[in-house]
Write a protein that holds these residues in place. Structure first.
Motif, short mmCIF file in Angstrom:
data_model
loop_
_atom_site.label_atom_id
_atom_site.label_comp_id
_atom_site.label_asym_id
_atom_site.label_seq_id
_atom_site.Cartn_x
_atom_site.Cartn_y
_atom_site.Cartn_z
N GLY A 51 4.68 -9.05 7.21
CA GLY A 51 4.49 -9.62 6.22
C GLY A 51 4.86 -10.80 5.77
N LYS A 52 5.75 -11.49 6.76
CA LYS A 52 6.28 -12.84 6.31
C LYS A 52 5.90 -13.70 7.55
CE LYS A 52 10.83 -10.90 4.51
NZ LYS A 52 10.50 -11.80 3.13
N ILE A 53 5.73 -14.90 6.93
CA ILE A 53 5.56 -16.16 7.92
C ILE A 53 7.00 -16.15 8.39
CG2 ILE A 53 5.07 -18.61 8.37
CD1 ILE A 53 2.72 -17.10 7.66
N VAL A 54 7.14 -16.19 9.91
CA VAL A 54 8.45 -16.36 10.75
C VAL A 54 8.45 -17.77 11.35
CG1 VAL A 54 8.76 -13.72 10.91
CG2 VAL A 54 7.51 -15.15 12.95
N ALA A 55 7.35 -18.31 11.58
CA ALA A 55 7.37 -19.71 12.34
C ALA A 55 6.16 -20.41 11.88
CB ALA A 55 7.67 -19.54 13.84
N VAL A 56 6.05 -21.51 11.73
CA VAL A 56 4.95 -22.52 11.51
C VAL A 56 5.20 -23.63 12.10
CG1 VAL A 56 5.43 -22.97 9.25
CG2 VAL A 56 3.07 -23.25 9.89
N GLY A 57 3.94 -24.27 12.75
CA GLY A 57 4.08 -25.85 13.26
C GLY A 57 3.18 -25.89 14.39
N PHE A 62 0.90 -0.99 0.06
CA PHE A 62 -0.01 -0.10 -0.01
C PHE A 62 0.95 1.13 -0.08
CE2 PHE A 62 -2.46 -3.50 2.01
CZ PHE A 62 -3.59 -3.35 1.33
N GLN A 63 0.94 1.75 -1.15
CA GLN A 63 1.96 3.06 -1.30
C GLN A 63 3.46 2.53 -1.15
OE1 GLN A 63 0.16 6.30 0.64
NE2 GLN A 63 -1.43 6.51 -0.86
N SER A 64 4.01 3.06 0.24
CA SER A 64 5.52 2.63 0.42
C SER A 64 5.51 1.67 1.22
CB SER A 64 6.06 4.07 0.89
OG SER A 64 5.26 4.40 2.14
N THR A 65 4.23 1.10 1.98
CA THR A 65 4.37 0.11 2.85
C THR A 65 3.87 -1.25 2.28
OG1 THR A 65 3.45 1.62 4.77
CG2 THR A 65 3.09 -0.67 5.12
N ILE A 122 -1.52 -25.11 3.88
CA ILE A 122 -2.45 -25.73 4.94
C ILE A 122 -3.05 -26.82 4.53
CG2 ILE A 122 -4.25 -25.40 6.66
CD1 ILE A 122 -3.58 -22.44 6.34
N PRO A 123 -2.93 -28.10 5.12
CA PRO A 123 -3.71 -29.32 4.41
C PRO A 123 -5.13 -29.42 4.69
CG PRO A 123 -2.47 -29.89 6.62
CD PRO A 123 -2.16 -28.42 6.11
N GLN A 124 -5.86 -30.10 3.95
CA GLN A 124 -7.29 -30.32 4.23
C GLN A 124 -7.28 -30.76 5.63
OE1 GLN A 124 -9.53 -32.21 1.04
NE2 GLN A 124 -7.90 -31.68 -0.21
N GLY A 125 -8.50 -30.35 6.20
CA GLY A 125 -9.17 -31.09 7.46
C GLY A 125 -8.20 -30.28 8.64
N GLU A 126 -7.57 -29.35 8.51
CA GLU A 126 -6.79 -28.66 9.82
C GLU A 126 -7.52 -27.53 10.15
OE1 GLU A 126 -2.42 -28.64 9.55
OE2 GLU A 126 -2.66 -26.66 9.43
N PHE A 127 -7.41 -27.32 11.47
CA PHE A 127 -7.60 -26.04 12.40
C PHE A 127 -6.42 -25.26 12.36
CE2 PHE A 127 -11.22 -24.50 15.34
CZ PHE A 127 -10.66 -23.08 15.30
N HIS A 128 -6.13 -24.16 11.63
CA HIS A 128 -5.06 -23.59 11.58
C HIS A 128 -5.05 -22.20 12.17
CE1 HIS A 128 -0.84 -23.43 9.65
NE2 HIS A 128 -1.28 -22.05 9.77
N ALA A 129 -4.17 -21.74 12.80
CA ALA A 129 -4.43 -20.27 13.44
C ALA A 129 -3.34 -19.33 12.66
CB ALA A 129 -4.21 -20.19 14.85
N LEU A 130 -3.59 -18.10 12.36
CA LEU A 130 -2.78 -17.37 11.73
C LEU A 130 -2.51 -16.01 12.71
CD1 LEU A 130 -0.95 -16.31 9.35
CD2 LEU A 130 -3.01 -15.37 8.42
N LEU A 131 -1.18 -16.18 13.36
CA LEU A 131 -1.26 -15.26 14.54
C LEU A 131 -0.29 -14.02 14.03
CD1 LEU A 131 -1.08 -17.47 17.49
CD2 LEU A 131 -3.00 -16.49 16.41
N GLY A 132 -0.31 -12.71 14.47
CA GLY A 132 0.59 -11.77 14.42
C GLY A 132 0.48 -10.52 15.09
N PRO A 133 1.23 -9.68 15.37
CA PRO A 133 0.91 -8.35 16.01
C PRO A 133 0.18 -7.40 15.14
CG PRO A 133 3.32 -8.80 15.91
CD PRO A 133 2.60 -9.88 15.12
N ASN A 134 -0.40 -6.47 15.48
CA ASN A 134 -1.38 -5.48 14.61
C ASN A 134 -0.39 -5.14 13.58
OD1 ASN A 134 -3.59 -5.66 16.29
ND2 ASN A 134 -3.08 -4.01 17.55
N GLY A 135 -1.14 -4.94 12.33
CA GLY A 135 -0.29 -4.48 11.23
C GLY A 135 0.63 -5.56 10.49
N ALA A 136 0.72 -6.79 11.00
CA ALA A 136 1.54 -7.67 10.55
C ALA A 136 1.42 -8.19 8.92
CB ALA A 136 1.75 -8.96 11.48
N GLY A 137 -0.11 -8.12 8.80
CA GLY A 137 -0.35 -8.46 7.44
C GLY A 137 -1.49 -9.75 7.41
#
Length: 276
Positions: free
Chosen positions: A215-221, A18-21, A31-46
């Motif tokens: 804006g990046k995935i820094v960890a997953v598991g 968005f413009q310069s951001t 994400i595989p089928q049949g999974e309950f997946h949470a996407l977490l991050g601080p405010n403004g993380a994307g």
């Protein structure tokens, strides 16, 4: 019909500025089928920007998003038919009853009236709203409105739900009811991608968790895998989250490690490999 070896959601090198951001920066996730997946991050993380792109409500600058193998950019209708998106503050039509609202949503999906009526009844009973089915939604509590919005999202029987802060503002009883419904939905073989600032929800419900920062995935598991990444054996998700989103934190996104971990659950469900 999608086969089990196809990820429910596959995001490859996603970029949105968005413009310069740069809100989303070369993000990769599977994400595989049949999974309950949470996407977490601080405010403004994307987080929300990513979910809006997945839902087809925003366009990416670069990258690819596939929902059960359907490209969101080039085959949007097919992708949308197998998913539902519920924002943090869904809007209902206050002058409609619950049944009228669900009939309206079903009509948008060209569902036959008899089929729509049966699905509406089943959903309202499942969500404990049947006794209020003929009342105007303007008189509903926030919890009731949230459950009705979930019913609307489910009326076309999607295989994946994308939920942005689904429990915001709910009291304990309403929140418990919605959580039970979400768990039941996944037990039926469906997929949920959820974002929330209430880490306890992710810790209790999600099978795997992705942490997004700048804006990046820094960890997953799994939680144990995140603990190992953070070097915090036995830590709470809150402690792990604060560690992994701090400046200079350890990351799985430096090379190809993140892609391998993101696909690990897919490969356990199928003999085929689905590398991003």
């Amino acid at each position: 019909m999608p086969t089990v070896n196809i990820p429910a959601l596959k995001i490859t090198n996603l970029v949105k500025a968005f413009q310069s951001t740069t809100a989303v920066d070369q993000l990769n996730l599977s994400i595989p089928q049949g999974e309950f997946h949470a996407l977490l991050g601080p405010n403004g993380a994307g987080k929300t920007t990513t979910l809006r792109i997945v839902a087809g409500l925003a366009t990416a600058d670069l990258g690819r998003v596939e929902v059960f193998g359907n490209d969101v950019a080039t085959d949007a209708i097919a992708a949308k038919r197998v998913m539902a998106f519920l924002p943090d503050d869904p809007l209902l039509y206050g002058k409609l009853t619950a049944l009228e609202y669900l009939e309206f949503v079903a009509g948008l999906w060209s569902i036959e009236s008899a089929v729509a009526a049966k699905r509406a009844e089943d959903l309202l009973k499942w969500l404990d709203l049947w006794s209020k089915a003929n009342e105007l939604t303007e008189g509903y509590s926030r919890g009731m409105r949230q459950k009705l919005a979930l019913a609307g999202a489910l009326i076309h029987e999607p295989k994946m739900m994308i939920l942005d802060e689904p429990l915001t503002g709910l009291d304990a009883h309403a929140a418990r009811s919605v959580k039970d419904m979400l768990v039941d939905y996944v037990k039926r073989g469906n997929t949920i991608v959820l974002t929330t600032h209430i880490l306890e929800i992710a810790e209790r419900l999600a099978e795997r968790i992705s942490i997004i920062q700048k804006g990046k995935i820094v960890a997953v598991g799994t939680l144990d895998e995140l603990r190992a990444t953070a070097g915090q054996s036995g830590a709470t998700l809150e402690d792990v989250f604060l560690n992994l989103t701090a400046d200079g934190a350890p990351s799985l996104d430096k090379n190809a490690d993140q892609h391998t971990n993101a696909n690990a659950a897919v490969n356990t469900k199928s003999s085929d490999s689905n590398q991003p």
